[in-house]
Design a protein around this motif. Structure first.
Motif, PDB file in Angstrom:
ATOM      1  N   ALA A 163       0.296  -1.320  -0.527  1.00 13.54           N
ATOM      2  CA  ALA A 163      -0.018   0.058  -0.029  1.00 13.54           C
ATOM      3  C   ALA A 163       0.987   1.246  -0.107  1.00 13.54           C
ATOM      4  CB  ALA A 163      -0.875  -0.147   1.122  1.00 13.54           C
ATOM      5  N   ALA A 164       1.809   1.163   0.450  1.00 16.32           N
ATOM      6  CA  ALA A 164       2.479   2.446   0.757  1.00 16.32           C
ATOM      7  C   ALA A 164       3.205   2.476  -0.605  1.00 16.32           C
ATOM      8  CB  ALA A 164       4.137   2.428   1.657  1.00 16.32           C
ATOM      9  N   LEU A 165       3.435   1.426  -1.382  1.00 19.97           N
ATOM     10  CA  LEU A 165       4.267   1.789  -2.500  1.00 19.97           C
ATOM     11  C   LEU A 165       2.895   1.726  -3.748  1.00 19.97           C
ATOM     12  CD1 LEU A 165       6.291  -1.384  -3.424  1.00 19.97           C
ATOM     13  CD2 LEU A 165       7.322   0.493  -2.868  1.00 19.97           C
ATOM     14  N   ARG A 166       1.678   1.611  -3.413  1.00 19.54           N
ATOM     15  CA  ARG A 166       0.791   1.848  -4.580  1.00 19.54           C
ATOM     16  C   ARG A 166      -0.282   2.278  -3.240  1.00 19.54           C
ATOM     17  NH1 ARG A 166       0.488  -1.231 -10.032  1.00 19.54           N
ATOM     18  NH2 ARG A 166      -0.016  -3.078  -9.162  1.00 19.54           N
ATOM     19  N   PRO A 167      -0.474   3.342  -3.369  1.00 18.43           N
ATOM     20  CA  PRO A 167      -1.292   3.552  -2.887  1.00 18.43           C
ATOM     21  C   PRO A 167      -2.917   3.848  -2.811  1.00 18.43           C
ATOM     22  CG  PRO A 167      -0.483   5.500  -2.919  1.00 18.43           C
ATOM     23  CD  PRO A 167       0.640   4.615  -3.176  1.00 18.43           C
ATOM     24  N   LEU A 168      -2.545   4.464  -4.077  1.00  9.73           N
ATOM     25  CA  LEU A 168      -4.686   4.225  -4.588  1.00  9.73           C
ATOM     26  C   LEU A 168      -4.912   2.641  -5.612  1.00  9.73           C
ATOM     27  CD1 LEU A 168      -3.456   7.182  -6.775  1.00  9.73           C
ATOM     28  CD2 LEU A 168      -4.776   6.822  -4.713  1.00  9.73           C
ATOM     29  N   TRP A 169      -4.056   1.932  -4.841  1.00 10.38           N
ATOM     30  CA  TRP A 169      -4.505   0.424  -5.209  1.00 10.38           C
ATOM     31  C   TRP A 169      -5.733  -0.614  -4.065  1.00 10.38           C
ATOM     32  CZ3 TRP A 169      -0.908  -3.417  -6.550  1.00 10.38           C
ATOM     33  CH2 TRP A 169      -2.048  -5.111  -6.716  1.00 10.38           C
ATOM     34  N   PRO A 170      -7.479  -0.148  -4.358  1.00 12.99           N
ATOM     35  CA  PRO A 170      -7.998   0.077  -3.370  1.00 12.99           C
ATOM     36  C   PRO A 170      -8.036  -2.004  -2.821  1.00 12.99           C
ATOM     37  CG  PRO A 170      -9.158  -0.372  -5.496  1.00 12.99           C
ATOM     38  CD  PRO A 170      -7.757   0.352  -5.402  1.00 12.99           C
ATOM     39  N   ASP A 171      -7.977  -2.695  -3.389  1.00 12.35           N
ATOM     40  CA  ASP A 171      -7.990  -3.787  -2.521  1.00 12.35           C
ATOM     41  C   ASP A 171      -7.006  -4.519  -1.532  1.00 12.35           C
ATOM     42  OD1 ASP A 171     -10.113  -6.115  -5.168  1.00 12.35           O
ATOM     43  OD2 ASP A 171      -8.624  -4.022  -6.201  1.00 12.35           O
ATOM     44  N   THR A 172      -5.651  -3.348  -2.355  1.00 11.26           N
ATOM     45  CA  THR A 172      -4.803  -3.999  -1.129  1.00 11.26           C
ATOM     46  C   THR A 172      -5.248  -3.230   0.429  1.00 11.26           C
ATOM     47  OG1 THR A 172      -2.985  -2.767  -2.203  1.00 11.26           O
ATOM     48  CG2 THR A 172      -2.361  -3.460  -0.236  1.00 11.26           C
ATOM     49  N   TRP A 173      -6.186  -2.470   0.696  1.00  9.53           N
ATOM     50  CA  TRP A 173      -6.715  -1.879   1.694  1.00  9.53           C
ATOM     51  C   TRP A 173      -7.579  -3.171   2.120  1.00  9.53           C
ATOM     52  CZ3 TRP A 173      -3.791   2.002   4.093  1.00  9.53           C
ATOM     53  CH2 TRP A 173      -3.612   2.665   3.482  1.00  9.53           C
ATOM     54  N   ALA A 174      -8.272  -3.603   0.992  1.00 10.15           N
ATOM     55  CA  ALA A 174      -9.930  -4.426   1.699  1.00 10.15           C
ATOM     56  C   ALA A 174      -8.924  -5.607   2.132  1.00 10.15           C
ATOM     57  CB  ALA A 174     -10.588  -5.089   0.328  1.00 10.15           C
ATOM     58  N   GLU A 175      -8.054  -5.781   2.111  1.00  8.69           N
ATOM     59  CA  GLU A 175      -7.448  -6.926   1.630  1.00  8.69           C
ATOM     60  C   GLU A 175      -6.785  -7.022   3.442  1.00  8.69           C
ATOM     61  OE1 GLU A 175      -4.605  -7.525  -1.612  1.00  8.69           O
ATOM     62  OE2 GLU A 175      -5.427  -8.644  -2.812  1.00  8.69           O
ATOM     63  N   MET A 176      -6.143  -6.192   3.913  1.00  8.80           N
ATOM     64  CA  MET A 176      -5.480  -5.648   5.163  1.00  8.80           C
ATOM     65  C   MET A 176      -7.018  -5.727   5.767  1.00  8.80           C
ATOM     66  SD  MET A 176      -2.459  -2.681   4.852  1.00  8.80           S
ATOM     67  CE  MET A 176      -3.718  -1.804   3.125  1.00  8.80           C
ATOM     68  N   ILE A 177      -7.924  -5.292   5.461  1.00 10.99           N
ATOM     69  CA  ILE A 177      -8.948  -5.362   6.845  1.00 10.99           C
ATOM     70  C   ILE A 177      -9.588  -6.784   6.878  1.00 10.99           C
ATOM     71  CG2 ILE A 177     -11.797  -5.579   6.502  1.00 10.99           C
ATOM     72  CD1 ILE A 177     -11.232  -2.263   4.648  1.00 10.99           C
ATOM     73  N   TYR A 199     -16.659   1.213  -5.168  1.00 10.58           N
ATOM     74  CA  TYR A 199     -17.383   0.568  -6.116  1.00 10.58           C
ATOM     75  C   TYR A 199     -16.653  -0.197  -6.513  1.00 10.58           C
ATOM     76  CZ  TYR A 199     -20.611   4.739  -6.749  1.00 10.58           C
ATOM     77  OH  TYR A 199     -21.474   6.298  -6.040  1.00 10.58           O
ATOM     78  N   ILE A 200     -16.072  -0.943  -5.319  1.00 11.21           N
ATOM     79  CA  ILE A 200     -14.810  -2.504  -5.571  1.00 11.21           C
ATOM     80  C   ILE A 200     -15.523  -3.654  -4.932  1.00 11.21           C
ATOM     81  CG2 ILE A 200     -12.489  -3.195  -5.448  1.00 11.21           C
ATOM     82  CD1 ILE A 200     -13.012  -0.748  -7.607  1.00 11.21           C
ATOM     83  N   PRO A 201     -15.934  -4.282  -5.668  1.00  8.10           N
ATOM     84  CA  PRO A 201     -16.344  -5.473  -4.880  1.00  8.10           C
ATOM     85  C   PRO A 201     -15.778  -5.931  -3.940  1.00  8.10           C
ATOM     86  CG  PRO A 201     -16.753  -5.690  -7.736  1.00  8.10           C
ATOM     87  CD  PRO A 201     -15.557  -4.945  -7.068  1.00  8.10           C
ATOM     88  N   ALA A 202     -14.061  -6.358  -4.036  1.00  7.87           N
ATOM     89  CA  ALA A 202     -13.803  -6.438  -2.552  1.00  7.87           C
ATOM     90  C   ALA A 202     -13.550  -5.369  -1.662  1.00  7.87           C
ATOM     91  CB  ALA A 202     -11.929  -6.691  -2.969  1.00  7.87           C
ATOM     92  N   VAL A 203     -14.367  -4.251  -2.115  1.00  9.15           N
ATOM     93  CA  VAL A 203     -13.911  -3.228  -0.438  1.00  9.15           C
ATOM     94  C   VAL A 203     -15.789  -3.167  -0.456  1.00  9.15           C
ATOM     95  CG1 VAL A 203     -14.347  -0.599  -0.184  1.00  9.15           C
ATOM     96  CG2 VAL A 203     -12.369  -1.948  -1.908  1.00  9.15           C
ATOM     97  N   HIS A 204     -16.422  -3.322  -1.091  1.00 12.96           N
ATOM     98  CA  HIS A 204     -18.100  -3.579  -0.354  1.00 12.96           C
ATOM     99  C   HIS A 204     -18.211  -5.374   0.766  1.00 12.96           C
ATOM    100  CE1 HIS A 204     -19.369  -1.023  -3.570  1.00 12.96           C
ATOM    101  NE2 HIS A 204     -19.180  -2.472  -4.700  1.00 12.96           N
ATOM    102  N   SER A 205     -17.045  -6.372  -0.203  1.00 16.33           N
ATOM    103  CA  SER A 205     -17.384  -6.448   1.021  1.00 16.33           C
ATOM    104  C   SER A 205     -16.637  -7.203   2.194  1.00 16.33           C
ATOM    105  CB  SER A 205     -16.814  -8.605   0.067  1.00 16.33           C
ATOM    106  OG  SER A 205     -17.580  -8.938  -1.041  1.00 16.33           O
ATOM    107  N   ALA A 206     -15.501  -6.475   1.906  1.00 14.35           N
ATOM    108  CA  ALA A 206     -14.405  -6.554   3.227  1.00 14.35           C
ATOM    109  C   ALA A 206     -14.722  -5.378   4.293  1.00 14.35           C
ATOM    110  CB  ALA A 206     -13.226  -5.728   2.995  1.00 14.35           C
ATOM    111  N   ILE A 207     -15.731  -4.662   3.963  1.00 16.74           N
ATOM    112  CA  ILE A 207     -16.719  -2.835   4.677  1.00 16.74           C
ATOM    113  C   ILE A 207     -17.488  -4.273   5.580  1.00 16.74           C
ATOM    114  CG2 ILE A 207     -17.572  -1.240   4.589  1.00 16.74           C
ATOM    115  CD1 ILE A 207     -15.523  -0.348   2.638  1.00 16.74           C
ATOM    116  N   VAL A 208     -17.761  -4.672   3.952  1.00 13.86           N
ATOM    117  CA  VAL A 208     -19.575  -5.146   5.385  1.00 13.86           C
ATOM    118  C   VAL A 208     -19.108  -6.190   6.238  1.00 13.86           C
ATOM    119  CG1 VAL A 208     -21.495  -6.759   4.936  1.00 13.86           C
ATOM    120  CG2 VAL A 208     -21.555  -4.987   3.675  1.00 13.86           C
ATOM    121  N   ARG A 209     -18.097  -7.135   5.740  1.00 10.66           N
ATOM    122  CA  ARG A 209     -17.592  -7.570   7.158  1.00 10.66           C
ATOM    123  C   ARG A 209     -17.186  -7.244   8.323  1.00 10.66           C
ATOM    124  NH1 ARG A 209     -12.278 -11.268   7.016  1.00 10.66           N
ATOM    125  NH2 ARG A 209     -12.414 -12.783   9.072  1.00 10.66           N
ATOM    126  N   ALA A 210     -16.105  -5.873   8.190  1.00 13.89           N
ATOM    127  CA  ALA A 210     -16.026  -5.843   9.468  1.00 13.89           C
ATOM    128  C   ALA A 210     -17.114  -5.329  10.027  1.00 13.89           C
ATOM    129  CB  ALA A 210     -14.728  -4.737   8.609  1.00 13.89           C
TER     130      ALA A 210
END
Length: 248
Positions: free
Chosen positions: A131-145, A171-182
């Motif tokens: 994420a530090a190397l590519r902070p705009l990559w949303p899937d990485t933030w979802a994976e950290m969640i 509007y990224i599917p991985a983000v939807h799933s990670a946030i709903v789970r959290a």
């Protein structure tokens, strides 16, 4: 017999060029050649790294389809492949994420106790590096969640990761799933707190066919059918579909 004319030996072009070229130009040419050689070597290294990445991707896809790690030797081969890829192309965020996924699979399928926790923490560290190397990559933030949830860490850092994921991938599917789970995990822990991100990503996740099955599974897993149906009833048209609401 007429005397044979002595053949004149032609000077090779490169010798003539070297003799006539100025020293500054010779220096610049040498530097350019070194740069080209370096670029060629780097391109070759990246190409070899890509072959290793493809092998790891195929392995992860197979595990995902089967729901488990095939075998310990298969896992060791995958770790060796991603290790070679990282050695050939350092600081590649995608490759770091792939190694983190391998650690997650090992923690999920083969590790127990402290070993499992250590693997999840190592995976989280790699995701943070990516994420530090590519902070705009949303899937990485979802994976950290998801890793934080696997560690059972419902803390301020988790909330920060959720907000960052929402910002980078609304509007990224991985983000939807990670946030709903959290949000559902936090709701169980803190039932009376407001959950501003839950409604947004529950509706968006159900509206997106890519994330809909996972959102439906999370609703049932956390026994949130009543609240989810209430949210859908108040949603504007066209309303997303949730099977448990339609059957009730």
């Amino acid at each position: 017999m007429p005397a044979e004319r002595k053949r004149r030996r032609r000077t090779p072009w490169y010798k003539k060029w070297y003799r006539d070229v100025s020293r500054p130009r010779l220096f610049v040419t040498g530097v350019l050649l070194l740069v080209l050689i370096g670029l060629a070597w780097r391109a070759g290294s990246w190409g070899m790294a890509h072959l290793q990445v493809v092998a790891v991707e195929n392995t992860l896809k197979r595990w995902g389809e089967n729901g488990k790690v095939s075998s310990e030797p298969d896992l060791e081969m995958a770790f060796a492949a991603i290790g070679r890829a990282i050695a050939l192309h350092e600081d590649n965020p995608y490759q770091l994420s792939l190694k983190a996924r391998l650690l997650e699979w090992r923690a999920y399928g083969l590790q127990e106790g402290e070993g499992r926790t250590a693997d999840y923490r190592a995976a989280l560290a790699l995701y943070k590096e990516a994420a530090a190397l590519r902070p705009l990559w949303p899937d990485t933030w979802a994976e950290m969640i998801n890793v934080k949830l696997n560690l059972g860490e419902l803390d301020e850092e988790l909330q920060t990761l959720m907000e960052r994921a929402d910002e980078m991938g609304p509007y990224i599917p991985a983000v939807h799933s990670a946030i709903v789970r959290a949000e559902y995990a936090l709701k169980q822990q803190y039932p009376f707190e407001q959950r501003p991100l839950l409604e947004r990503h529950l509706l968006r996740g159900l509206n997106d066919h890519r994330s809909r099955p996972e959102i439906q599974r999370l609703v049932e897993q956390y026994a949130q059918e009543v609240s989810a149906c209430r949210t859908l009833a108040l949603a504007p048209e066209p309303k997303p579909v949730l099977k448990v609401c339609r059957d009730s």
